[in-house]
Design an enzyme around this catalytic site. Structure first.
Site, short mmCIF file in Angstrom:
data_model
loop_
_atom_site.label_atom_id
_atom_site.label_comp_id
_atom_site.label_asym_id
_atom_site.label_seq_id
_atom_site.Cartn_x
_atom_site.Cartn_y
_atom_site.Cartn_z
N CYS A 1 41.41 17.85 11.69
CA CYS A 1 40.94 17.29 13.14
C CYS A 1 39.41 16.73 12.92
O CYS A 1 38.90 16.97 11.93
CB CYS A 1 40.53 18.86 13.91
SG CYS A 1 42.16 19.59 14.01
N GLY A 28 42.53 13.23 13.25
CA GLY A 28 43.62 13.77 14.35
C GLY A 28 44.07 12.91 15.28
O GLY A 28 43.47 12.30 15.81
N ASN A 102 37.44 22.35 13.41
CA ASN A 102 38.31 21.63 12.30
C ASN A 102 38.27 22.66 11.18
O ASN A 102 37.44 23.23 10.67
CB ASN A 102 37.44 20.53 11.93
CG ASN A 102 38.08 19.76 10.62
OD1 ASN A 102 37.32 19.33 9.82
ND2 ASN A 102 39.37 19.87 10.36
N GLY A 103 39.59 22.85 10.88
CA GLY A 103 39.69 23.84 9.53
C GLY A 103 41.04 24.56 10.23
O GLY A 103 41.65 24.46 11.01
N CYS A 241 36.60 20.76 0.26
CA CYS A 241 37.83 20.22 0.06
C CYS A 241 38.06 18.70 -0.72
O CYS A 241 37.44 17.93 -0.25
CB CYS A 241 38.41 20.05 1.40
SG CYS A 241 40.30 19.09 1.30
N TYR A 247 41.32 11.59 -0.04
CA TYR A 247 42.12 10.86 0.98
C TYR A 247 41.87 10.93 2.35
O TYR A 247 41.90 9.92 3.18
CB TYR A 247 43.80 11.34 0.84
CG TYR A 247 44.58 11.33 1.94
CD1 TYR A 247 45.10 9.88 2.19
CD2 TYR A 247 44.78 12.19 2.58
CE1 TYR A 247 45.81 9.82 3.22
CE2 TYR A 247 45.62 12.15 3.84
CZ TYR A 247 46.05 10.84 4.06
OH TYR A 247 46.92 10.57 5.21
N SER A 288 45.14 4.03 2.07
CA SER A 288 44.66 4.87 1.30
C SER A 288 44.73 4.78 0.02
O SER A 288 43.60 4.92 -0.97
CB SER A 288 45.37 6.18 1.60
OG SER A 288 46.49 6.10 1.22
N CYS A 387 48.40 23.83 1.31
CA CYS A 387 46.79 24.29 1.90
C CYS A 387 47.03 25.11 3.07
O CYS A 387 47.66 25.03 3.89
CB CYS A 387 46.15 22.77 2.39
SG CYS A 387 44.53 23.09 2.97
N CYS A 438 37.13 22.82 -3.53
CA CYS A 438 38.52 23.37 -3.48
C CYS A 438 39.15 22.54 -4.00
O CYS A 438 39.09 21.24 -3.59
CB CYS A 438 38.61 23.94 -2.13
SG CYS A 438 40.39 24.37 -1.83
N CYS A 441 45.24 22.97 -3.90
CA CYS A 441 46.53 22.41 -3.58
C CYS A 441 47.27 21.67 -4.94
O CYS A 441 48.17 21.25 -5.25
CB CYS A 441 46.67 21.40 -2.51
SG CYS A 441 45.35 20.31 -2.46
#
Ligand code: 5GP
Ligand code: SF4
Ligand code: MG
Length: 460
Positions: A1, A28, A102-103, A241, A247, A288, A387, A438, A441
């Site tokens: 988000c 988002g 967001n999260g 993250c 990305y 991307s 995730c 982090c 993933c």
């Protein structure tokens, strides 16, 4: 988000929020919303769709005020419905409060039961609304805005970057690990006005200047008298993250004082060094994969060109909720340049492989265009774990690398060679402390403990 917040009594805060959200649209695309405050009165508008579909001049004119928060939603918890659109607006003893999140929280089961005890009517199904109610609960028990928010934040576990509007001012908050980004910008000088945004591209668009990040475990309180900072969590440990870097965030956004474009280009250089290949042409999967493809070309000496043209008017295909829609979405989105590709040995670069659906279809379309060889290079390691902190990488069984080796994936995608960037390579290329990210993933090493029950919902 995407989240946004602004305190600027002499400006058109609704319009500035609109443009901030417009720049954060990539975070988002399901719904968008703005809430403005004029004294204790709140004006809000939110709906399903893109920022440009949800708002127009007339609607923005009906959102007067001195301060505002806004949100663009990408659903990771709660269904894709209008009631789940944010900001979440709730009543408290001190007036209304509007919150954009967001999260993703991981302890919602516990939080929900604490809230239900107080007979809060949990209208929507999102974790974000629970944060708003938790603050209301503390404020209603006698706390002021700041102590109430801090007590509530201490009950939340997981990833949260928040912008919160109250009649008295706006707050910007990051979780103790700063998993999701949040930056502070300044607008005007006499007096200085403050802006909060998920990424710096949300500041650039309104001419605000980047000041600094909200720190992990920090709460900033922006009012008529300026900006105050509270370290609400003492054992904060930065775990940004890494997926934001490789990305999710926009390439023109700044992280660690450089654009992500520059970081992603270095990832490409690193890949060329780690997994070289002989070929005639290198190109990125738009958009991307492009910066990494340029970097790969620079280091390998292989000519850079375009091999695929993207229809930029269709949204990111992964936002769509079903596999069937995802599969039909891809042809609409990317078309190969047949004469450029014919007879060539090509290197195709992408930032990640999640399910492998996009990649398989792309390789097929390159074969149809008559390429001689397809070599795929991915600027991040294999995604093996889901995730739980707000990026929709699906359940583990959907992740192609969770059950298949690189060789098996290469076979399934029908490429002549496949290589992923190493985990060390991805982190070292940040030029930051490699422990400050982090990367769960890619490793399954989750920095914020996940309750067993929640884990079981996504892990094989
Ligand atoms: P796949 O080949 O796994 O179907 O799609 C890979 C593409 O999805 C890449 O181009 C990548 O940019 C994009 N992608 C990146 N992050 C995510 C994510 O969080 N979820 C999904 N589903 N796709 C993502
Ligand atoms: Fe980001 Fe992956 Fe960690 Fe989720 S698990 S926060 S996508 S690095
Ligand atoms: Mg992509």
């Amino acid at each position: 988000c995407g989240v946004f917040g602004i305190y600027a009594p002499e400006q058109d805060v609704a319009k500035l929020t609109y443009f901030g959200l417009y720049a954060l649209q990539h975070r988002g695309q399901e719904s968008a919303g703005i809430a403005t405050f004029e004294g204790s009165r709140v004006y809000q508008h939110k709906d399903m769709g893109l920022v440009s579909q949800v708002f127009n001049e007339t609607i923005l004119e009906q959102l007067p005020g001195n301060l505002a928060v806004g949100h663009t939603r990408y659903s990771t918890t709660g269904s894709s419905r209008k009631v789940n659109a944010q900001p979440a607006v709730v009543e408290t003893r001190l007036g209304l409060l509007a919150l954009a999140h967001n999260g993703n929280l991981v302890n919602t089961v516990q939080l929900r039961s604490e809230l239900i005890k107080d007979k809060f009517n949990l209208v929507t199904t999102t974790d974000s609304e629970m944060i708003a109610y938790a603050i209301a609960q503390e404020v209603n028990a006698g706390a002021d805005w700041i102590t109430g928010a801090i007590s509530a934040l201490k009950r939340c576990q997981g990833a949260f970057s928040l912008t919160i509007a109250t009649p008295a001012g706006i707050m910007g908050v990051r979780d103790p690990n700063g998993i999701r980004p949040l930056v502070i910008g300044t607008l005007d000088s006499e007096p200085v006005r403050y802006v909060l945004a998920s990424e710096t591209c949300g500041l650039d668009i309104i001419g605000a200047e980047y000041l600094r990040d909200v720190g992990p475990g920090e709460l900033v309180w922006i009012t008529e008298t300026g900006l105050e900072s509270f370290q609400w969590h003492q054992q904060s440990e930065r775990k940004l993250c890494i997926f934001e870097m490789i990305y999710f965030a926009r390439p023109d956004s700044l992280m660690h004082n450089e654009t992500l474009y520059s970081y992603r280009m270095r990832l490409g250089r690193k890949m060329a060094a780690e997994a070289p290949v002989e070929a005639d042409l290198v190109f990125g999967v738009p958009d991307s994969g492009i910066p990494a493809a340029i970097g790969f070309s620079q280091t390998s000496g292989i000519a850079y060109g375009e091999g695929l043209i993207k229809n930029r008017y269709v949204g990111r295909t992964f936002i769509q909720p079903t596999q069937a829609m995802r599969e039909s979405g891809i042809k609409m989105k990317l078309n190969p340049l047949k004469d450029v590709l014919f007879g060539k040995r090509v290197v195709i670069i992408d930032d990640s492989i999640v399910r492998g659906t996009t990649s398989r279809k792309l390789v097929q379309s390159l074969r149809d265009a008559g390429v001689a060889e397809v070599h795929m290079r991915i600027s991040s390691p294999p995604v093996t774990h889901p995730c739980f902190y707000g990026i929709d990488t699906d359940t583990q069984d959907q992740l192609i690398a969770a059950t298949k080796s690189v060789a098996e994936i290469a076979k399934q995608l029908q490429v002549d060679s496949l290589a992923y960037l190493s985990w060390e390579g991805m982190l070292e290329t940040t030029r930051e402390d490699t422990n400050s990210f982090c990367s769960a993933c890619f490793t399954g090493n989750y920095p914020v403990a996940i309750p067993e029950q929640v884990k079981r919902s996504k892990l094989i």
